[in-house]
Design an enzyme around this catalytic site. Structure first.
Site, PDB file in Angstrom:
ATOM      1  NE  ARG A 153      39.722  45.324 108.040  1.00  0.00           N
ATOM      2  CZ  ARG A 153      38.565  45.525 107.476  1.00  0.00           C
ATOM      3  NH1 ARG A 153      38.492  45.896 106.225  1.00  0.00           N
ATOM      4  NH2 ARG A 153      37.440  45.375 108.157  1.00  0.00           N
ATOM      5  CB  CYS A 159      43.619  42.870 102.219  1.00  0.00           C
ATOM      6  SG  CYS A 159      43.044  41.796 103.506  1.00  0.00           S
ATOM      7  NE  ARG A 218      40.687  42.101 107.152  1.00  0.00           N
ATOM      8  CZ  ARG A 218      41.821  42.160 107.837  1.00  0.00           C
ATOM      9  NH1 ARG A 218      42.963  42.122 107.215  1.00  0.00           N
ATOM     10  NH2 ARG A 218      41.807  42.270 109.149  1.00  0.00           N
ATOM     11  CB  ILE A 278      34.096  48.915 107.157  1.00  0.00           C
ATOM     12  CG1 ILE A 278      33.725  49.818 105.988  1.00  0.00           C
ATOM     13  CG2 ILE A 278      35.572  48.576 107.139  1.00  0.00           C
ATOM     14  CD1 ILE A 278      34.290  51.229 106.146  1.00  0.00           C
ATOM     15  CG  ASP A 279      28.840  45.079 106.667  1.00  0.00           C
ATOM     16  OD1 ASP A 279      30.036  44.748 106.838  1.00  0.00           O
ATOM     17  OD2 ASP A 279      27.908  44.273 106.749  1.00  0.00           O
ATOM     18  CG  LEU A 280      29.272  43.914 110.831  1.00  0.00           C
ATOM     19  CD1 LEU A 280      29.984  42.709 111.413  1.00  0.00           C
ATOM     20  CD2 LEU A 280      27.762  43.784 111.031  1.00  0.00           C
TER      21      LEU A 280
END
Ligand code: UD1
Length: 422
Positions: free
Chosen positions: A92, A116, A121, A123-125
């Site tokens: 990741r 996972c 988890r 990743i928008d931010l």
């Protein structure tokens, strides 16, 4: 598939040196991409995640070398902005390259790292932070292409103090035009290490370690030589291992200031801790006490990366403890395995109610993720009888030859490699 075989019941004793922090080394290796030339990073642990990061850097055109604990990265020949999907899916942390590649090439192509074993988890931010700096993001299926003719400073407020998003935004903003502020930034020590590294390359960043980071963009960075901080999670794991085996160990190359909440919890459990600079002595000669309530949350609170390990101590403590996980929604996979070893744990949403038992018993168990695997190792060291841990490739992602570290402390632990059948 390799396994770890542990004969439990031996108190740990002796001294070991704690290796460098994986979670500091990975973003710092990614950040090297922003400066043309050769950087040297010292105190880098020998881990499979580090190998994957080196493979990605090579795939992007860098020349790399790893000798003893020093990684050398020559980025002069880097030519690609595309992280191969096969490597991306292995780790990741490959998303750490988004900010640096965007800064260097104005373009980056990655793939959704996906969920996972420990949670969704997202990743928008990361993506909204890079968008605020002027990047355009196109998502098609699993592919994410991010482009920016020019990155511009911005005021960014994170909805949650994500470690990875803070680091990715910090790296991209380092070479953006003007001033960036990140509010509600993550405060982990690894973020301070990244700031120190970027500043050593010529960046202008202040505030890492607090919830507001300010970055004045620069036009050029110069490669440097840098030493990674010690791994606080490996240190915490060894402290807990010493406590549950009623041992007495000395850890060298630790940064006690990075372990404040873990030290506090262990002292509440009755563990003796003595600090002298970067040396820590940990001993626990009687049964640990239950700790009424431990809540994992972002630094400086108790780290989620020590939640599964402390659960082993609570499983053997005198009394009932409550352990609440607030960072990752799915981080209780080790509970089933610990129960198979005799632990008495009841789950209710994101809380574990742990009733201490006098002893655990050896069993064949499976490491479901990195820290869950570390917890099973600790449980095996304390248990009566033999414990066999399978799927130990998870453990090798974050502990540099864990069996050697523990053998040096007197544990009976062996890595068994099966002979391939014909
Ligand atoms: C880093 C660490 C990991 C540690 C974690 C929390 C590295 C290489 N890994 O992971 O060992 O367990 O911090 O201390 O440093 N989130 C979102 N959107 C995002 C990003 C995160 O919703 O864009 C959520 C995640 O799903 C998770 C929480 O935020 O629930 C924490 O994630 P984050 O702090 O980003 O952890 P990582 O950087 O992935």
């Amino acid at each position: 598939m390799e396994k770890l075989v542990i004969e439990g019941g031996r108190p740990l004793s002796g001294a070991i040196k704690i290796h460098g922090a994986k979670n500091a080394a990975l973003p710092i290796m990614a950040a090297c991409m922003m400066a043309e030339g050769t950087a040297m990073i010292r105190n880098v642990p020998d881990l499979s995640d580090i190998e994957v990061m080196l493979d990605i850097l090579k795939a992007l055109g860098c020349r790399t070398d790893y000798h003893q604990d020093t990684v050398t990265i020559n980025t002069s020949t880097a030519h690609s902005h595309h992280i191969p999907e096969s490597l991306m899916s292995q780790m990741r942390s490959s998303i750490f390259l988004m900010g640096p590649l965007l800064a260097r090439f104005g373009k980056v192509q990655v793939y959704q790292p996906g969920g996972c074993a420990i949670g969704e988890r997202k990743i928008d931010l990361h993506l909204s932070g890079l968008t605020a700096l002027g990047a355009q993001i196109e998502e098609a299926g699993n592919t994410i292409v991010c482009t920016a003719k020019e990155l511009r400073g911005a005021e960014i407020v994170l909805d949650f103090p994500s470690v990875g998003a803070t680091e990715n935004i910090m790296m991209a903003a380092t070479m953006a035009k003007g001033l960036t502020t990140i509010s509600n930034a993550a405060r982990e020590p690894e973020i301070q290490d990244l700031q120190n590294f970027l500043n050593a390359m010529g960046a202008n960043i202040i505030g890492a370690g607090t919830d507001t980071i300010t970055i004045e963009g620069v036009t050029e960075l110069t490669p440097c030589t840098y030493r990674i901080i010690p791994d606080r999670i490996v240190a915490g794991t060894m402290m807990i291992a010493a406590a549950v085996t009623r041992g007495n160990i000395t850890l060298e190359n630790v940064c006690p200031a990075h372990l404040t909440s873990a030290i506090h919890v262990l002292k509440r459990a009755g563990v003796q801790i003595a600090i002298n600079g970067d040396i820590m002595n940990v001993s626990c000669l009687t049964r640990p006490r239950a700790v009424e309530r431990i809540v994992t949350s972002p630094h400086p609170s108790f780290p989620t990366d020590l939640q599964s390990q402390i659960m082993v101590l609570l499983s053997l403590a005198d009394g009932l403890s409550i352990l609440k996980e607030t960072v990752f929604e799915g981080r209780f996979k080790h509970v089933d395995e610990l129960s198979r070893m005799g632990a008495d744990i009841r789950l209710d949403l994101n809380s574990a109610f742990v009733k201490g038992v006098p002893r655990l018993y050896g069993a064949t168990v499976e490491a479901t993720d990195l820290r869950a695997g570390a917890a099973l190792v600790i449980a095996g060291l304390a248990a009566q009888g033999t414990t066999v841990i399978e799927q130990i490739h998870h453990i090798d992602r974050g502990y540099d030859r864990i069996e050697q570290m523990l053998s040096r402390l007197g544990a009976s632990i062996h890595r068994v490699t099966p002979v391939p059948s014909e």
